[in-house]
Design a protein around this motif. Structure first.
Motif, short mmCIF file in Angstrom:
data_model
loop_
_atom_site.label_atom_id
_atom_site.label_comp_id
_atom_site.label_asym_id
_atom_site.label_seq_id
_atom_site.Cartn_x
_atom_site.Cartn_y
_atom_site.Cartn_z
N PRO A 145 -0.08 -38.35 -46.55
CA PRO A 145 1.00 -39.22 -46.74
C PRO A 145 2.08 -39.03 -45.54
N THR A 146 2.00 -38.22 -44.49
CA THR A 146 2.96 -38.06 -43.43
C THR A 146 2.14 -38.13 -42.09
N PHE A 147 2.94 -38.22 -40.91
CA PHE A 147 2.32 -38.23 -39.82
C PHE A 147 1.49 -37.05 -39.12
N TRP A 148 2.27 -35.98 -39.56
CA TRP A 148 1.77 -34.48 -39.27
C TRP A 148 0.71 -34.04 -40.18
N SER A 149 0.57 -34.52 -41.67
CA SER A 149 -0.42 -34.25 -42.32
C SER A 149 -1.77 -35.02 -41.64
N ILE A 150 -1.53 -36.15 -41.55
CA ILE A 150 -2.76 -37.02 -40.85
C ILE A 150 -3.37 -36.48 -39.68
N THR A 151 -2.25 -35.92 -38.88
CA THR A 151 -2.67 -35.56 -37.69
C THR A 151 -3.45 -34.21 -37.59
N THR A 174 -13.34 -33.38 -44.16
CA THR A 174 -12.05 -33.53 -43.72
C THR A 174 -11.80 -34.92 -43.23
N LEU A 175 -12.68 -35.79 -42.88
CA LEU A 175 -12.29 -37.07 -42.38
C LEU A 175 -12.16 -37.78 -43.61
N ALA A 176 -12.85 -37.78 -44.83
CA ALA A 176 -12.68 -38.41 -45.94
C ALA A 176 -11.23 -38.18 -46.49
N SER A 177 -10.84 -36.96 -46.23
CA SER A 177 -9.41 -36.39 -46.87
C SER A 177 -8.14 -36.93 -45.74
N VAL A 178 -8.31 -37.54 -44.74
CA VAL A 178 -7.54 -38.14 -43.99
C VAL A 178 -6.65 -39.47 -44.67
N ALA A 179 -7.63 -40.26 -45.28
CA ALA A 179 -6.92 -41.23 -46.01
C ALA A 179 -5.81 -41.25 -46.91
N TYR A 180 -5.72 -39.68 -47.51
CA TYR A 180 -5.05 -39.47 -48.54
C TYR A 180 -3.62 -38.66 -48.10
N GLU A 195 4.23 -44.61 -29.21
CA GLU A 195 4.49 -42.98 -29.17
C GLU A 195 3.67 -42.07 -30.12
N ASN A 196 3.75 -42.52 -31.58
CA ASN A 196 3.35 -41.77 -32.18
C ASN A 196 1.52 -41.52 -32.14
N LEU A 197 1.08 -42.75 -32.01
CA LEU A 197 -0.45 -42.68 -31.68
C LEU A 197 -0.72 -42.01 -30.42
N GLY A 198 -0.04 -42.25 -29.40
CA GLY A 198 -0.15 -41.21 -28.12
C GLY A 198 -0.16 -39.93 -28.39
N LEU A 204 -10.56 -44.46 -34.45
CA LEU A 204 -9.45 -44.20 -33.52
C LEU A 204 -8.80 -45.36 -33.04
N ALA A 205 -9.73 -46.65 -33.15
CA ALA A 205 -9.34 -47.99 -32.70
C ALA A 205 -8.56 -48.74 -33.73
N VAL A 206 -9.09 -48.26 -34.97
CA VAL A 206 -8.67 -49.25 -36.21
C VAL A 206 -7.82 -48.69 -37.10
N LEU A 207 -8.35 -47.59 -37.94
CA LEU A 207 -8.08 -46.90 -39.04
C LEU A 207 -6.67 -46.05 -38.84
N LEU A 208 -6.75 -45.32 -37.85
CA LEU A 208 -5.78 -44.29 -37.58
C LEU A 208 -4.47 -45.37 -36.90
N PRO A 209 -4.77 -46.29 -35.95
CA PRO A 209 -3.48 -47.09 -35.50
C PRO A 209 -2.91 -47.80 -36.68
N ASN A 210 -3.46 -48.22 -37.59
CA ASN A 210 -3.25 -49.12 -38.97
C ASN A 210 -2.26 -47.95 -39.69
N GLN A 211 -2.74 -46.93 -39.77
CA GLN A 211 -1.94 -46.00 -40.73
C GLN A 211 -0.75 -45.39 -40.09
N ILE A 212 -0.77 -45.46 -38.58
CA ILE A 212 0.50 -44.82 -37.90
C ILE A 212 1.36 -45.95 -37.78
#
Length: 427
Positions: free
Chosen positions: A122-128, A114-120, A66-69, A48-56
């Motif tokens: 490609p889009t905001f909504w697929s990550i979400t 499912t967590l391991a799959s987040v890295a792959y 806005e997207n992270l929120g 939540l604090a590092v990986l997702l903010p970097n991806q977003i």
């Protein structure tokens, strides 16, 4: 109205009817809880604090706040709904492995995949979407794991147990951010490390700490209406439950507002570049780690020794408030390091005692500790819905002035410190 148990009234068996652990098995369970909560919070904070903010930020730098929120808002809705429902169903689970084991195993394994799959994605909504599935699985596992404290420890020993859990959570969160910051340039590896760790430690937990079979236990017929009504706890009958809920809610509102945007604070408020911020977030976390470990263990043991909970929670929230003041007057690395030290002391003490206090304000022994603790967990989850949105709107309205974020967090944390005072069943 039935009298709620006080700190010194230790029942012969736990809330679930399972005998309390003793001797060597008690220490094995304490250490196992430490490892599991360490790993779980390392995962949450690292992601939540590092990986997702970097991806977003990589996907759309101009709209990262806005997207992270938005992502945290969507995810936290599902998390908030999942936790009490999963806790209630774990209370009703009947199996030779016990009530909690099936939920711990299934939730951790599905969450890891499912967590391991987040890295792959490609889009905001697929990550979400993938992170939502992982969060649902992990939040199905967490209340079962949390309820082990109420299931297997008497009240007079829950401060120590809560200290181990609190130390594991706060230290794990710190280490998670350090690891995530170091691995942020290799997202598949970073996510895989956290995913593999949570699955392995939870499976090891249930193997080493066998749950008592619940197969022969009586089970009331499931009625949807009664099931839903069970989630309502009368404030008049159990005011202490709701005071504890309110205190936890407001403190987390303040704490979550800063933690959610810590990487962006280092970049946009302190003025660091992306690579430097990913490293510094680890340094900030390392300072917090040292303070948290000391504070958590000492607070939990000392709380059991003097048989008091409320003074520790009150003092901890005041220290957390003081931590939020430092970056307001020192908007530099030194100020963030001061924040890190104070937030570690305050948050470590808060987490170590908060769990024990929560188990002592539960309604009378109804065999529904999982559901009730799940409800109290929503006091953490709901701020994860509201706080990022509130923070994003504040930053938007005040032209990305992070000082307003610290001020808002300060107000919430100080308010939360006073909600524990009216609690009467816990000293």
């Amino acid at each position: 109205m039935d009298q709620q148990p006080t700190l010194t009234e230790a029942p012969a068996v736990a809330l679930s009817g399972i005998p309390h652990v003793e001797g060597g098995r008690r220490w094995l369970l304490l250490c196992s809880l430490f490892v599991c909560f360490f790993t779980l919070l390392a995962l949450y904070c690292g992601v939540l604090a590092v990986l997702l903010p970097n991806q977003i930020a990589t996907l759309d730098p101009a709209h990262k706040v806005e997207n992270l929120g938005l992502m945290f808002f969507v995810t936290s809705i599902f998390s908030t709904l999942t936790t009490p429902i999963a806790g209630a169903f774990s209370d009703r689970t009947r199996s030779k492995w016990g009530r909690r084991t099936p939920w711990i195993v299934a939730g951790s394994v599905i969450g890891a995949i499912t967590l391991a799959s987040v890295a792959y994605m490609p889009t905001f909504w697929s990550i979400t979407a993938m992170w939502v599935i992982a969060a649902i699985a992990l939040n199905s596992m967490q209340p079962a794991l949390t309820t082990v404290v109420a299931d297997r420890f008497p009240e007079h020993a829950r401060g120590t147990a809560s200290g181990f859990v609190g130390a594991g959570m706060t230290a794990g969160g710190t280490v998670g951010m350090i690891v995530a910051g170091r691995l942020a340039n290799n997202m598949p590896l970073a996510y895989a490390v956290f995913a593999g760790a949570i699955a392995l430690c939870c499976i090891a937990f249930v193997i080493l700490n066998h749950d008592t079979s619940s197969k022969g236990e009586p089970l009331a017929k499931f009625r949807a209406g009664d099931f839903l009504k069970g989630f309502w706890i009368d404030p008049k009958a159990y005011p202490d439950f709701w005071w504890a809920f309110a205190g936890r809610f407001t403190i987390y509102m303040g704490y979550q507002a800063i933690v959610t945007y810590l990487l962006y604070i280092l970049q946009d408020y302190i003025g660091l570049g992306t690579d430097r911020a990913n490293i510094v977030i680890g340094t900030v976390s390392a300072i917090t780690f040292v303070c948290v470990m000391t504070s958590s263990f000492l607070s939990g043991v000392l709380s059991d020794w003097i048989k008091r909970r409320k003074p520790f929670v009150f003092a901890a929230s005041l220290i957390m408030g003081a931590a939020l003041v430092v970056p307001l007057f020192m908007p530099n690395l030194e100020g963030m390091y001061g924040y890190a030290a104070l937030i570690g002391i305050g948050y470590g003490a808060f987490m170590s005692i908060d769990m024990a206090l929560m188990t002592q304000v539960l309604p009378k022994d109804t065999g529904e500790a999982g559901k009730d603790l799940g409800l109290l967990t929503t006091a953490v989850n709901i701020p994860q819905i509201i706080s990022p949105v509130m923070a994003a709107q504040l930053l938007k309205y005040f032209n990305t002035d992070y000082r307003m974020l610290f001020i808002a967090a300060l107000v919430f944390v100080f308010a939360g410190s006073f909600f524990v005072l009216p609690i009467r069943s816990v000293k």
